[in-house]
Write an enzyme that holds these catalytic residues in place. Structure first.
Site, PDB file in Angstrom:
ATOM      1  N   LYS A   1       0.783  -1.071  -0.118  1.00  0.00           N
ATOM      2  CA  LYS A   1      -0.082  -0.043   0.070  1.00  0.00           C
ATOM      3  C   LYS A   1       0.931   1.191   0.183  1.00  0.00           C
ATOM      4  O   LYS A   1       1.455   1.693   1.069  1.00  0.00           O
ATOM      5  CB  LYS A   1      -1.109   0.027   1.342  1.00  0.00           C
ATOM      6  CG  LYS A   1      -1.804   1.253   1.011  1.00  0.00           C
ATOM      7  CD  LYS A   1      -2.775   1.480   2.435  1.00  0.00           C
ATOM      8  CE  LYS A   1      -1.884   2.785   3.072  1.00  0.00           C
ATOM      9  NZ  LYS A   1      -2.049   3.961   2.117  1.00  0.00           N
TER      10      LYS A   1
ATOM     11  N   GLU B   1      10.306   0.955  10.148  1.00  0.00           N
ATOM     12  CA  GLU B   1      11.344   1.860  10.107  1.00  0.00           C
ATOM     13  C   GLU B   1      10.692   3.145  10.165  1.00  0.00           C
ATOM     14  O   GLU B   1       9.823   3.781   9.288  1.00  0.00           O
ATOM     15  CB  GLU B   1      11.981   1.774   8.688  1.00  0.00           C
ATOM     16  CG  GLU B   1      13.223   2.360   8.649  1.00  0.00           C
ATOM     17  CD  GLU B   1      13.056   3.652   7.985  1.00  0.00           C
ATOM     18  OE1 GLU B   1      13.116   4.691   8.585  1.00  0.00           O
ATOM     19  OE2 GLU B   1      13.144   3.924   6.679  1.00  0.00           O
TER      20      GLU B   1
ATOM     21  N   CYS C   1      13.762  10.449   6.653  1.00  0.00           N
ATOM     22  CA  CYS C   1      13.485   9.889   8.089  1.00  0.00           C
ATOM     23  C   CYS C   1      14.874   9.964   8.824  1.00  0.00           C
ATOM     24  O   CYS C   1      15.135  10.127   9.938  1.00  0.00           O
ATOM     25  CB  CYS C   1      13.144   8.697   8.132  1.00  0.00           C
ATOM     26  SG  CYS C   1      13.965   7.308   6.923  1.00  0.00           S
TER      27      CYS C   1
ATOM     28  N   GLU D   1      10.361  15.349  15.090  1.00  0.00           N
ATOM     29  CA  GLU D   1      10.619  15.165  13.666  1.00  0.00           C
ATOM     30  C   GLU D   1       9.929  16.421  13.028  1.00  0.00           C
ATOM     31  O   GLU D   1       8.906  16.401  12.844  1.00  0.00           O
ATOM     32  CB  GLU D   1      10.317  13.932  13.433  1.00  0.00           C
ATOM     33  CG  GLU D   1      10.866  13.833  11.839  1.00  0.00           C
ATOM     34  CD  GLU D   1      10.658  12.294  11.424  1.00  0.00           C
ATOM     35  OE1 GLU D   1       9.405  11.721  11.675  1.00  0.00           O
ATOM     36  OE2 GLU D   1      11.468  11.763  10.820  1.00  0.00           O
TER      37      GLU D   1
HETATM   38  P1  NDP Z   1       1.800   7.948   8.014  1.00  0.00           P
HETATM   39  O1  NDP Z   1       2.972   7.156   8.896  1.00  0.00           O
HETATM   40  O2  NDP Z   1       0.585   8.410   8.452  1.00  0.00           O
HETATM   41  O3  NDP Z   1       1.990   7.658   6.511  1.00  0.00           O
HETATM   42  C1  NDP Z   1       2.970   6.301   6.117  1.00  0.00           C
HETATM   43  C2  NDP Z   1       2.149   5.286   5.795  1.00  0.00           C
HETATM   44  O4  NDP Z   1       1.305   4.818   6.618  1.00  0.00           O
HETATM   45  C3  NDP Z   1       1.069   5.635   4.434  1.00  0.00           C
HETATM   46  O5  NDP Z   1       0.906   4.571   3.445  1.00  0.00           O
HETATM   47  C4  NDP Z   1      -0.033   6.063   5.380  1.00  0.00           C
HETATM   48  O6  NDP Z   1      -1.291   5.824   4.273  1.00  0.00           O
HETATM   49  C5  NDP Z   1      -0.123   4.790   6.125  1.00  0.00           C
HETATM   50  N1  NDP Z   1      -0.847   4.703   7.252  1.00  0.00           N
HETATM   51  C6  NDP Z   1      -1.466   5.956   7.807  1.00  0.00           C
HETATM   52  N2  NDP Z   1      -2.021   5.530   9.018  1.00  0.00           N
HETATM   53  C7  NDP Z   1      -2.177   4.097   9.033  1.00  0.00           C
HETATM   54  C8  NDP Z   1      -2.457   3.285   9.947  1.00  0.00           C
HETATM   55  N3  NDP Z   1      -3.543   3.730  11.122  1.00  0.00           N
HETATM   56  N4  NDP Z   1      -2.488   1.800   9.840  1.00  0.00           N
HETATM   57  C9  NDP Z   1      -1.577   1.670   8.759  1.00  0.00           C
HETATM   58  N5  NDP Z   1      -1.435   2.611   7.910  1.00  0.00           N
HETATM   59  C10 NDP Z   1      -1.210   3.634   8.054  1.00  0.00           C
HETATM   60  O7  NDP Z   1       2.804   9.351   7.898  1.00  0.00           O
HETATM   61  P2  NDP Z   1       2.166  10.829   7.346  1.00  0.00           P
HETATM   62  O8  NDP Z   1       2.146  10.812   5.849  1.00  0.00           O
HETATM   63  O9  NDP Z   1       1.034  11.169   8.253  1.00  0.00           O
HETATM   64  O10 NDP Z   1       3.330  11.953   7.892  1.00  0.00           O
HETATM   65  C11 NDP Z   1       3.512  12.183   9.307  1.00  0.00           C
HETATM   66  C12 NDP Z   1       4.606  12.194   9.820  1.00  0.00           C
HETATM   67  O11 NDP Z   1       5.268  11.036  10.014  1.00  0.00           O
HETATM   68  C13 NDP Z   1       5.511  13.138   8.851  1.00  0.00           C
HETATM   69  O12 NDP Z   1       5.258  14.728   9.264  1.00  0.00           O
HETATM   70  C14 NDP Z   1       6.974  12.792   9.410  1.00  0.00           C
HETATM   71  O13 NDP Z   1       7.279  13.539  10.505  1.00  0.00           O
HETATM   72  C15 NDP Z   1       6.646  11.353   9.601  1.00  0.00           C
HETATM   73  N6  NDP Z   1       7.166  10.287   8.453  1.00  0.00           N
HETATM   74  C16 NDP Z   1       8.260   9.994   8.564  1.00  0.00           C
HETATM   75  C17 NDP Z   1       8.543   9.006   7.649  1.00  0.00           C
HETATM   76  C18 NDP Z   1       9.633   8.054   7.678  1.00  0.00           C
HETATM   77  O14 NDP Z   1      10.331   7.684   6.653  1.00  0.00           O
HETATM   78  N7  NDP Z   1      10.177   7.718   8.741  1.00  0.00           N
HETATM   79  C19 NDP Z   1       7.842   8.741   6.332  1.00  0.00           C
HETATM   80  C20 NDP Z   1       6.565   9.644   6.275  1.00  0.00           C
HETATM   81  C21 NDP Z   1       6.275  10.360   7.319  1.00  0.00           C
HETATM   82  P3  NDP Z   1      -1.798   7.192   3.788  1.00  0.00           P
HETATM   83  O15 NDP Z   1      -0.838   8.007   2.925  1.00  0.00           O
HETATM   84  O16 NDP Z   1      -2.965   6.700   3.188  1.00  0.00           O
HETATM   85  O17 NDP Z   1      -2.365   8.013   5.130  1.00  0.00           O
END
Ligand code: NDP
Length: 508
Positions: free
Chosen positions: A206, A280, A314, A411
């Site tokens: 996904k 991660e 990240c 972050e």
């Molecule tokens: P999320 O953790 O929400 O999103 C990452 C993935 O998880 C997306 O595919 C998202 O889907 C999915 N997801 C969201 N909610 C759920 C859930 N309850 N169960 C399973 N999967 C889920 O990150 P955000 O996009 O909301 O970003 C928020 C913050 O997270 C950023 O500001 C940053 O600080 C951090 N982040 C860190 C990352 C890293 O690489 N460590 C990457 C991205 C974000 P969908 O897109 O449909 O919501």
């Protein structure tokens, strides 16, 4: 969209004759990458069993270009029934074909995917930049080549699992549920799918809702490479669909990259289920510069550490620790270098900083920057023009930051650097480790012995010495503490997709 007010004062000219933080005194002609060779479909269905199918019930959502706010395509909004269909397709493919193929046959498919990614690299780079907002020079030179390199690397292991894990009788796990973020859409796909397939698993992936387009382009590669139907399935939908996927009873392995908050929810939801899990998550890396470091080289490492991919990384070096004796010259050079960064159209080959991925992420960056100002840190931003549409943010530097400030703790995931100082190596270690995260770190010094001391003492999964943000498929990547657990890349990343217990798999 311009949200940040311009800084009030600028330091004097630096030794290059360039006003610190000022605009470069020349302009480059626009160098836009062509887009006539790419084809984005108006609508994408879910990719299940090598077919694009509408969701049931039929529902879509719109994906936009964050640099223009224009719609790019509609994609299917999966339901719980669609998750069941995708997992069933993956389970069927695992049982009937993929787990039965000899490793050398699986390797041929992976090599084929890698070569197709190389052949279609321009197409992937352009679509990636249009959908994510990252500069074309990064998607072209980093994301796409590294994605292909992951497939090449794991193709090499597919027929050598017994050598990678001697005396362990490695066996595939079954269906892997993989949920990936929006900051490196294709690269994260490759990090997840390549080792899973090499190990003999099938996958349901996904992508993030804002960046599914290169995943659907990859679905086309899957068909082009003639993978048996059901080996790779891709579904789009909101976070709840991700949760349905990872908790599905027929899923044996969960791999997630994203925020720490969602990672914790997933860990709780699958606890006790017997699924193998790798997470991660976020980071707040310390980049530590000692007074004997080659400053100009360090400046480039600092810039690459925090402004690469708009800081939406990240492992970004978002906390800079500078030894007090070199603080002033380093900050002067850093401000001058900030002034040379070009913010703008991600498809322009001269662009250094593209668009922030979404309005929501831009608002989050702005909110944290506002908190930095409110808590008393001193903001510096170069005086560059931002495009009038799209989600753009100036490269930002905070000095006078204290450990308790939110910008030193949380972050930000944007082009924002918090600068702190230290006097002794012990103080640097203490401050660097004073975070709930532990994903990455950097150290800049000429002394090899000091590098070893710092690398051993800093609690981070990856520590770069005299460089930053370097990635290689052979090298394991992952975190400590709230940055998650498990490793991706290298044989560590392969082991995460195998049953090494010698019990013959978990029989899902
Ligand atoms: P999320 O953790 O929400 O999103 C990452 C993935 O998880 C997306 O595919 C998202 O889907 C999915 N997801 C969201 N909610 C759920 C859930 N309850 N169960 C399973 N999967 C889920 O990150 P955000 O996009 O909301 O970003 C928020 C913050 O997270 C950023 O500001 C940053 O600080 C951090 N982040 C860190 C990352 C890293 O690489 N460590 C990457 C991205 C974000 P969908 O897109 O449909 O919501």
């Amino acid at each position: 969209m311009t949200l940040t007010k311009k800084p009030e004062s600028r330091p004097a000219k630096n030794p290059w004759g360039l006003a610190a933080g000022g605009d470069v005194p020349w302009e480059y002609a626009p160098a836009p990458e062509a887009t006539d060779h790419i084809r984005i479909e108006p609508e994408y269905g879910l990719f299940i069993g090598n077919e694009f199918r509408p969701s049931k019930p039929r529902k879509t959502f719109t994906v936009i270009n964050p640099a223009t706010e224009e719609p790019l395509a509609k994609v299917a909004h999966a339901s719980k029934a669609d998750v069941n269909r995708a997992v069933a397709a993956a389970l069927g493919a695992h049982r009937s074909t993929w787990s039965k193929l000899p490793g050398r046959e699986r390797a041929k498919y992976l090599y084929r995917i890698a070569r197709i990614l190389q052949e279609r690299s321009r197409e992937f780079a352009v679509v990636e930049s249009m959908n994510s907002g990252k500069p074309i020079k990064e998607s072209r030179d980093v994301d796409v080549p590294l994605a292909a390199a992951h497939f090449f690397y794991y193709a090499g292991w597919a027929d050598k699992l017994e050598y990678a894990f001697p005396n362990r009788q490695p066996r595939s796990l079954g269906v892997a549920a993989q949920v990936i973020p929006w900051n490196f859409p294709l690269l994260m796909l490759a990090w997840k799918i390549a080792p899973a397939l090499a190990a003999g698993n099938t996958v349901v992936l996904k992508p993030a809702s804002t960046t599914p387009l290169t995943a659907y382009l990859f679905a086309d590669v899957v068909r082009q490479a003639d993978l048996p139907p059901g080996v790779v399935n891709i579904i789009t939908g909101p976070g709840e669909i991700g949760m349905e996927l990872v908790t599905h009873p027929d899923v044996s392995k969960v791999a997630f990259t994203g925020s720490t908050a969602v990672g914790k929810m997933i860990a709780r939801a699958v606890a006790g289920s017997g699924k193998k899990v790798t997470l991660e998550l976020g980071g707040k890396a310390a980049n530590v510069v000692f007074d004997d470091a080659p400053l100009d080289q360090a400046i480039e490492g600092i810039i690459n550490g925090i402004y690469f991919n708009q800081g939406e990384v990240c492992c970004a070096g978002s906390r800079l620790f500078v030894q007090e004796s070199v603080y002033e010259p380093l900050i002067d050079k850093l401000k001058a270098r900030l002034g040379t960064l070009r913010v703008g159209d991600p498809l322009d080959k001269n662009t250094d900083i593209g668009a922030i991925n979404s309005a929501g992420q831009l608002a989050k960056v702005q909110e944290l920057v506002d908190s930095g100002i409110a808590e008393g840190a001193e903001i510096f931003q170069p005086d560059c023009e931002l495009p009038t549409r799209g989600f753009f943010f100036r490269p930002t530097l905070f000095t006078g930051v204290s450990q308790s400030h939110r910008i030193a703790q949380e972050e930000i995931f944007g082009p924002v650097l918090s600068v702190l100082t230290f006097r002794t190596p012990e103080e640097a270690i203490e401050k660097a480790n004073n975070t709930p995260y532990g994903l990455s770190a950097g150290v800049w010094t000429e002394k090899g012995s000091r590098i070893f001391k710092m690398v051993s003492a800093m609690k981070a999964g990856v520590v770069w010495a005299n460089t930053f943000n370097r990635f290689d498929p052979t090298s394991p990547f992952g975190g400590y503490k709230e940055s998650g657990y498990g490793r991706e890349g290298g044989t560590h990343g392969l082991g995460a997709y195998l049953d090494l217990s010698g019990n013959g798999g978990n029989g899902r």
